[in-house]
Design an enzyme around this catalytic site. Structure first.
Site, PDB file in Angstrom:
ATOM      1  N   HIS A  52      -7.049   1.282  -9.853  1.00  0.00           N
ATOM      2  CA  HIS A  52      -6.866   2.280  -8.800  1.00  0.00           C
ATOM      3  C   HIS A  52      -5.648   3.160  -9.052  1.00  0.00           C
ATOM      4  CE1 HIS A  52      -7.195   4.037  -4.821  1.00  0.00           C
ATOM      5  NE2 HIS A  52      -5.943   3.692  -4.555  1.00  0.00           N
TER       6      HIS A  52
ATOM      7  N   ASP B 105       0.819  -1.207   0.000  1.00  0.00           N
ATOM      8  CA  ASP B 105       0.000   0.000   0.000  1.00  0.00           C
ATOM      9  C   ASP B 105       0.850   1.252   0.000  1.00  0.00           C
ATOM     10  OD1 ASP B 105      -1.815   1.999   0.355  1.00  0.00           O
ATOM     11  OD2 ASP B 105      -2.860   1.076   2.030  1.00  0.00           O
TER      12      ASP B 105
END
Length: 450
Positions: free
Chosen positions: A358, A265
């Site tokens: 994304h 992430d």
């Protein structure tokens, strides 16, 4: 969520030689360990422990037996380096005072508590000033490993500072309630409503925000309880949340963390030292003088629909994100840190990174260069009434102006990000984060006395 952001770097150095160390072992890459540890990191035990000077001497001898390490300051404007490391995690120390508040540029700790407060009716500017003075004195003592002067409860009696940082932010409503309406910064205008938001206003916003981070859960909780008790009569708790991140030294080598979806992430954060870093993260022209060198913090509680996500095959998950799950490399090829090639195509002529992936929708080049410095933490609060997991991300992003950072990026994500169907935005907040306090001063002094 990788929104074109990463956590601050987790490089550690030997303070005596400035040589890099192995974050997995905490040992210097070369050269001897320092002979002694600073006594300041032992001050909580020295002042509260029943064994007095003998305890201090024994503890110092124990620390001296291993390497005393520091994480390098990631930017000249950051707080001085931490002492301590995986070999002595309790000794990690981040000074409270400095040109910028701690907890922004410092390497991310393992635990976080977020707490918002609203001023009590009738509390004036003078009452707010006294609270911030009290909080700043306490935060400085706790960051040094010393006991609080008031409301000390001995929860962290046996621990060092554990890289504790306390960061304060001001919500838009604070300025009206404290008689400071004319000093409210323009970037504190309310965040717009985004499609698919399901916000609980009782767990959003607030006059004051406190971010408490530490590498030890008890140290973080101790700081939270002390500050909560010191606010009685001046403000009331509005909401509180807790989160966690990877413990420093948990991996054999420095690695970007993973979120609860299992994805690496945040790989492309604006990095200290880059030409645009200051202008993206810290306030400059166009903001009030009292906020110069400060920042804005956007908070979002984002629940992950983990059952739905985990039912997707890994290759589908990778296409939703645009990166390989195993190593974080973009689907356009290379390794985790390889620049994403948004124009790459497969043999069939289709985009290698899907149009709604994304990382494509969130990329700075897709949003006029907008970027933020993320410092998010995972959370898990058990089960919801339907049996699903109440778990996800406490999204925290520092930026120079949310009108040119978070807002345009989130608008684009809410319209075209395939990851959105696996997320629920359930709480939100926006806060002005003033610059740090000098020795003898307090956070917010430039606002209240400028």
């Amino acid at each position: 969520m990788d929104d074109g952001s990463d956590q601050p770097p987790d490089r550690r150095t030997d303070p005596g030689t400035d040589r890099e160390t192995d974050p997995g072992t905490g040992l210097p890459a070369a050269g001897p360990a320092p002979a002694t540890a600073p006594l300041s990191v032992l001050s909580r035990r020295a002042l509260l422990g029943s064994a007095g000077a003998g305890l201090v001497a024994g503890a110092a001898a124990g620390v001296a037996g291993g390497a005393v390490l520091s994480r390098s300051a990631p930017h000249p404007g950051a707080a001085p380096p931490r002492s301590g490391g995986p070999a002595s995690p309790g000794a990690g120390r981040v000074p409270f005072h400095g040109p910028r508040q701690a907890g922004i540029l410092d390497p991310q700790q393992a635990r976080v508590h977020l707490a918002a407060f609203d001023l009590a009716a009738g509390v004036s500017r003078d009452g707010l000033r006294e609270l911030l003075k009290r909080w700043s004195r306490t935060a400085a003592r706790l960051a040094a490993g010393e006991p609080a002067e008031a409301a000390e409860n001995q929860i962290a009696l046996d621990a060092g500072p554990c890289s504790l940082t306390v960061t304060f932010g001001f919500g838009a409503t604070l300025f009206d309630r404290a008689g400071l309406t004319d000093r409210r910064p323009p970037g504190l205008e309310p965040l717009p409503d985004f499609p698919e938001d399901a916000l609980d206003r009782a767990r959003s916003d607030g006059d004051l925000l406190v971010q408490i981070c530490a590498d030890d859960a008890l140290v973080a909780f101790h700081a939270l309880r002390v500050l909560q008790r010191q606010v009685v009569g001046t403000a009331a708790a509005r909401w509180q949340m807790s989160g966690f991140s990877r413990t420093p030294g948990a991996t054999e080598r420095p690695m970007t963390g993973r979120n609860l979806m299992g994805q690496i992430d945040g790989t492309n954060n604006p990095k200290p030292g880059e030409p645009s870093f200051e202008s993206r993260v810290f306030c400059g022209s166009g903001q009030p003088d009292w906020l110069a060198g400060g920042s804005y913090l956007v908070f979002r509680r984002i629940r992950m629909l983990l059952d739905n996500w985990e039912n997707l095959p890994v290759d589908r998950q990778e296409r939703v994100i645009g990166r390989r799950k195993s190593d974080g490399a973009p689907l356009s090829g290379g390794s985790e840190t390889t620049a994403v090639d948004l124009g790459a195509q497969g043999p069939d002529g289709a985009l290698t990174i899907p149009a709604d992936a994304h990382i494509r929708v969130a990329a700075p080049q897709s949003n006029g260069g907008a970027a933020m410095l993320r410092r998010g933490f995972s959370y898990h609060d058990g089960l919801l009434a339907d049996g699903s997991q109440d778990a996800g991300l406490l999204f925290l992003a520092f930026q120079a102006d949310p009108r040119h950072g978070f807002v345009p990026v989130q608008r684009k994500l809410s319209r075209g990000d395939s990851l959105s169907r696996f997320l629920r935005h359930e709480a939100s907040g926006l806060y002005a984060v003033p610059p740090g306090a000098p020795e003898g001063g307090y956070v917010g002094q430039t606002l209240l006395e400028g």
